[in-house]
Design a protein around this motif. Structure first.
Motif, PDB file in Angstrom:
ATOM      1  N   GLY A 117       0.833  -1.186   0.000  1.00 59.74           N
ATOM      2  CA  GLY A 117       0.000   0.000   0.000  1.00 59.74           C
ATOM      3  C   GLY A 117       0.871   1.241   0.000  1.00 59.74           C
ATOM      4  N   SER A 118       0.304   2.351   0.438  1.00 65.84           N
ATOM      5  CA  SER A 118       1.013   3.629   0.399  1.00 65.84           C
ATOM      6  C   SER A 118       0.617   4.483   1.593  1.00 65.84           C
ATOM      7  CB  SER A 118       0.666   4.370  -0.897  1.00 65.84           C
ATOM      8  OG  SER A 118       1.042   5.726  -0.832  1.00 65.84           O
ATOM      9  N   CYS A 119       1.575   5.266   2.074  1.00 64.30           N
ATOM     10  CA  CYS A 119       1.271   6.185   3.169  1.00 64.30           C
ATOM     11  C   CYS A 119       0.256   7.240   2.744  1.00 64.30           C
ATOM     12  CB  CYS A 119       2.541   6.848   3.686  1.00 64.30           C
ATOM     13  SG  CYS A 119       3.438   7.839   2.472  1.00 64.30           S
ATOM     14  N   SER A 120       0.049   7.386   1.429  1.00 59.18           N
ATOM     15  CA  SER A 120      -0.953   8.346   0.953  1.00 59.18           C
ATOM     16  C   SER A 120      -2.360   7.948   1.389  1.00 59.18           C
ATOM     17  CB  SER A 120      -0.903   8.467  -0.568  1.00 59.18           C
ATOM     18  OG  SER A 120      -1.318   7.268  -1.191  1.00 59.18           O
ATOM     19  N   GLU A 128       1.963  11.568  13.512  1.00 55.71           N
ATOM     20  CA  GLU A 128       2.231  10.137  13.447  1.00 55.71           C
ATOM     21  C   GLU A 128       1.052   9.404  12.816  1.00 55.71           C
ATOM     22  OE1 GLU A 128       4.281   7.323  16.686  1.00 55.71           O
ATOM     23  OE2 GLU A 128       2.233   7.903  17.232  1.00 55.71           O
ATOM     24  N   CYS A 129       1.357   8.368  12.029  1.00 55.45           N
ATOM     25  CA  CYS A 129       0.318   7.592  11.346  1.00 55.45           C
ATOM     26  C   CYS A 129       0.208   6.206  11.975  1.00 55.45           C
ATOM     27  CB  CYS A 129       0.652   7.447   9.863  1.00 55.45           C
ATOM     28  SG  CYS A 129       0.757   9.015   8.971  1.00 55.45           S
ATOM     29  N   ILE A 228      -2.918  -4.643   8.171  1.00 57.33           N
ATOM     30  CA  ILE A 228      -2.116  -3.533   7.662  1.00 57.33           C
ATOM     31  C   ILE A 228      -0.899  -3.337   8.558  1.00 57.33           C
ATOM     32  CG2 ILE A 228      -2.114  -1.046   7.180  1.00 57.33           C
ATOM     33  CD1 ILE A 228      -5.230  -1.338   6.903  1.00 57.33           C
ATOM     34  N   TYR A 229       0.254  -3.109   7.921  1.00 58.36           N
ATOM     35  CA  TYR A 229       1.494  -2.885   8.665  1.00 58.36           C
ATOM     36  C   TYR A 229       2.238  -1.698   8.054  1.00 58.36           C
ATOM     37  CZ  TYR A 229       0.640  -7.515  10.630  1.00 58.36           C
ATOM     38  OH  TYR A 229       0.081  -8.591  11.283  1.00 58.36           O
ATOM     39  N   ASN A 230       2.538  -0.712   8.882  1.00 58.44           N
ATOM     40  CA  ASN A 230       3.313   0.435   8.416  1.00 58.44           C
ATOM     41  C   ASN A 230       4.762   0.042   8.153  1.00 58.44           C
ATOM     42  OD1 ASN A 230       1.259   2.339   8.470  1.00 58.44           O
ATOM     43  ND2 ASN A 230       1.730   3.041  10.546  1.00 58.44           N
ATOM     44  N   VAL A 231       5.329   0.633   7.102  1.00 58.51           N
ATOM     45  CA  VAL A 231       6.730   0.380   6.763  1.00 58.51           C
ATOM     46  C   VAL A 231       7.443   1.722   6.618  1.00 58.51           C
ATOM     47  CG1 VAL A 231       8.333  -0.798   5.230  1.00 58.51           C
ATOM     48  CG2 VAL A 231       6.000  -1.677   5.502  1.00 58.51           C
ATOM     49  N   GLY A 232       8.159   2.084   7.649  1.00 62.66           N
ATOM     50  CA  GLY A 232       8.934   3.316   7.666  1.00 62.66           C
ATOM     51  C   GLY A 232      10.020   3.177   8.711  1.00 62.66           C
ATOM     52  N   THR A 233      10.508   4.296   9.198  1.00 64.31           N
ATOM     53  CA  THR A 233      11.520   4.261  10.257  1.00 64.31           C
ATOM     54  C   THR A 233      10.980   4.801  11.572  1.00 64.31           C
ATOM     55  OG1 THR A 233      12.358   6.471   9.720  1.00 64.31           O
ATOM     56  CG2 THR A 233      13.360   4.599   8.562  1.00 64.31           C
ATOM     57  N   GLY A 234       9.811   5.449  11.500  1.00 65.74           N
ATOM     58  CA  GLY A 234       9.259   6.071  12.691  1.00 65.74           C
ATOM     59  C   GLY A 234       9.824   7.453  12.960  1.00 65.74           C
ATOM     60  N   CYS A 269       4.793  17.355   7.603  1.00 63.73           N
ATOM     61  CA  CYS A 269       5.656  16.558   8.483  1.00 63.73           C
ATOM     62  C   CYS A 269       4.842  15.404   9.059  1.00 63.73           C
ATOM     63  CB  CYS A 269       6.228  17.425   9.606  1.00 63.73           C
ATOM     64  SG  CYS A 269       7.327  16.520  10.734  1.00 63.73           S
ATOM     65  N   PHE A 270       5.008  14.209   8.480  1.00 67.41           N
ATOM     66  CA  PHE A 270       4.309  13.042   9.025  1.00 67.41           C
ATOM     67  C   PHE A 270       5.199  11.814   8.920  1.00 67.41           C
ATOM     68  CE2 PHE A 270       3.220  13.045   4.551  1.00 67.41           C
ATOM     69  CZ  PHE A 270       3.124  11.711   4.192  1.00 67.41           C
ATOM     70  N   TRP A 271       4.898  10.802   9.731  1.00 63.61           N
ATOM     71  CA  TRP A 271       5.766   9.638   9.819  1.00 63.61           C
ATOM     72  C   TRP A 271       4.968   8.418  10.271  1.00 63.61           C
ATOM     73  CZ3 TRP A 271       5.516  13.764  13.030  1.00 63.61           C
ATOM     74  CH2 TRP A 271       5.211  13.528  14.374  1.00 63.61           C
ATOM     75  N   ALA A 272       5.596   7.256  10.140  1.00 63.34           N
ATOM     76  CA  ALA A 272       4.941   5.988  10.469  1.00 63.34           C
ATOM     77  C   ALA A 272       5.146   5.621  11.931  1.00 63.34           C
ATOM     78  CB  ALA A 272       5.504   4.874   9.590  1.00 63.34           C
ATOM     79  N   ASN A 273       4.102   5.121  12.551  1.00 69.91           N
ATOM     80  CA  ASN A 273       4.258   4.390  13.802  1.00 69.91           C
ATOM     81  C   ASN A 273       4.506   2.932  13.400  1.00 69.91           C
ATOM     82  OD1 ASN A 273       3.421   2.558  15.992  1.00 69.91           O
ATOM     83  ND2 ASN A 273       2.819   4.417  17.063  1.00 69.91           N
ATOM     84  N   ILE A 274       5.677   2.395  13.722  1.00 69.26           N
ATOM     85  CA  ILE A 274       6.040   1.053  13.254  1.00 69.26           C
ATOM     86  C   ILE A 274       6.022   0.014  14.380  1.00 69.26           C
ATOM     87  CG2 ILE A 274       7.373   1.895  11.290  1.00 69.26           C
ATOM     88  CD1 ILE A 274       9.931   1.376  12.930  1.00 69.26           C
TER      89      ILE A 274
END
Length: 303
Positions: A117-120, A128-129, A228-234, A269-274
């Protein structure tokens, strides 16, 4: 040891090529759905077969896919990148993905589908997402991704199929599109020029492609609950900071005077909660942004 049969779409793309490198010596029989076999010859090994077809022509590949009878599918293909606003492209990708899912779940032994998927899908510009947040279809891309995710969730419940929806944030690394942010910055510094950056105050969660490939590999190996699983660095990083890192690594004398030298809090400014991804997969991104940019720099120097 018996090899698991894995079908991969988008195997010759940015993320797919990195995943294949990790799987070359693993216990998998791989089938790669590719548009043109001649573009994938470098991926050939004894446990790889090619199914030559476009997702828009899935009926052409139906017999070969059924004969291969995959147990797992990694669905990475997505046409029309980077046009994220075309409703035509979004609908095309949506319907093609549904056709693939229907074929796999109705006529093969596939019982796990891993898709990106996409963070969009969050429709956010700040904060934080979390995976539990309701998605917002603010672009055609987001709408199509959300619809596919919902369809997979429905199929998982009705046909006993596991699904892993990896919601990717800003993936970068070798093999990225030349017009992507990092390649654009590195190319400008190679020529000792100031990069053309429109929103240097914006901050995104940048995750290195090798870390994404490692998570996909874990998805093949581990039994985790569907979802669903977020994929980022946080962590978000301002584009201005990336320019500064890249300039330092490349010993570039450009000072990019047209870019503000401090961050503007009014930017995106947004980011993933991993946390969920880390707990369920035992995964954590290994590459710091500085290391990832350095790896890209070395590749571009060779090229």
């Amino acid at each position: 040891m018996e090899h698991k049969r894995v079908l991969i779409t988008g195997a010759t793309g940015f993320i797919g090529t990195h995943l294949l490198r990790l799987l070359q010596n693993e216990n998998y029989d791989l089938a790669l759905l590719v548009r043109h076999k001649r573009n994938a010859g470098h991926l050939l090994n004894k446990n790889v077969r090619f199914i030559e077809a476009d997702l828009s022509q899935i009926h052409v590949a139906k017999k070969e896919i059924k004969d291969f009878d995959p147990e797992i599918c990694v669905h990475l293909a997505w046409s029309g990148i980077p046009d994220y606003h075309s409703t035509h492209i979004a609908k095309q990708n949506l319907f093609q993905s549904i056709d693939l899912i229907d074929l796999l779940t109705a006529e093969t032994s596939c019982r796990k589908i891993i898709a990106c998927g996409s963070c969009s899908e969050y429709g956010k510009t700040d904060g934080e997402c979390l995976e539990t947040e309701p998605p917002i279809a603010h672009t055609a891309l987001a709408w199509a991704k959300i619809a596919i995710c919902h369809y997979l969730s429905l199929i998982a419940k009705t046909k006993s199929v596991d699904f892993i929806w990896l919601r990717l944030f800003y993936v970068y690394g070798p093999g990225q599109r030349k017009d992507g942010l990092l390649p654009t910055i590195l190319d400008a510094f190679r020529q000792n020029e100031e990069p053309d950056i429109r929103n240097p105050s914006n901050a995104y969660d940048f995750v290195y492609v090798e870390d994404v490939a490692n998570l996909l590999k874990l998805g093949l190996e581990k039994d985790v609950e569907s979802g669903i699983y977020n994929v980022g660095t946080g962590r978000p990083t301002h584009i201005l900071n990336i320019c500064q890192m890249a300039a330092k690594l490349m010993n570039c004398s450009v000072t990019f005077p047209s870019l503000p030298q401090t961050q503007d809090d009014t930017g995106v400014c947004f980011w993933a909660n991993i946390k969920k991804t880390v707990e369920k997969f035992g995964w954590y991104p290994k590459y710091a942004l500085n290391d990832g940019i350095e790896a890209m720099r070395r590749v571009y120097e060779i090229v």
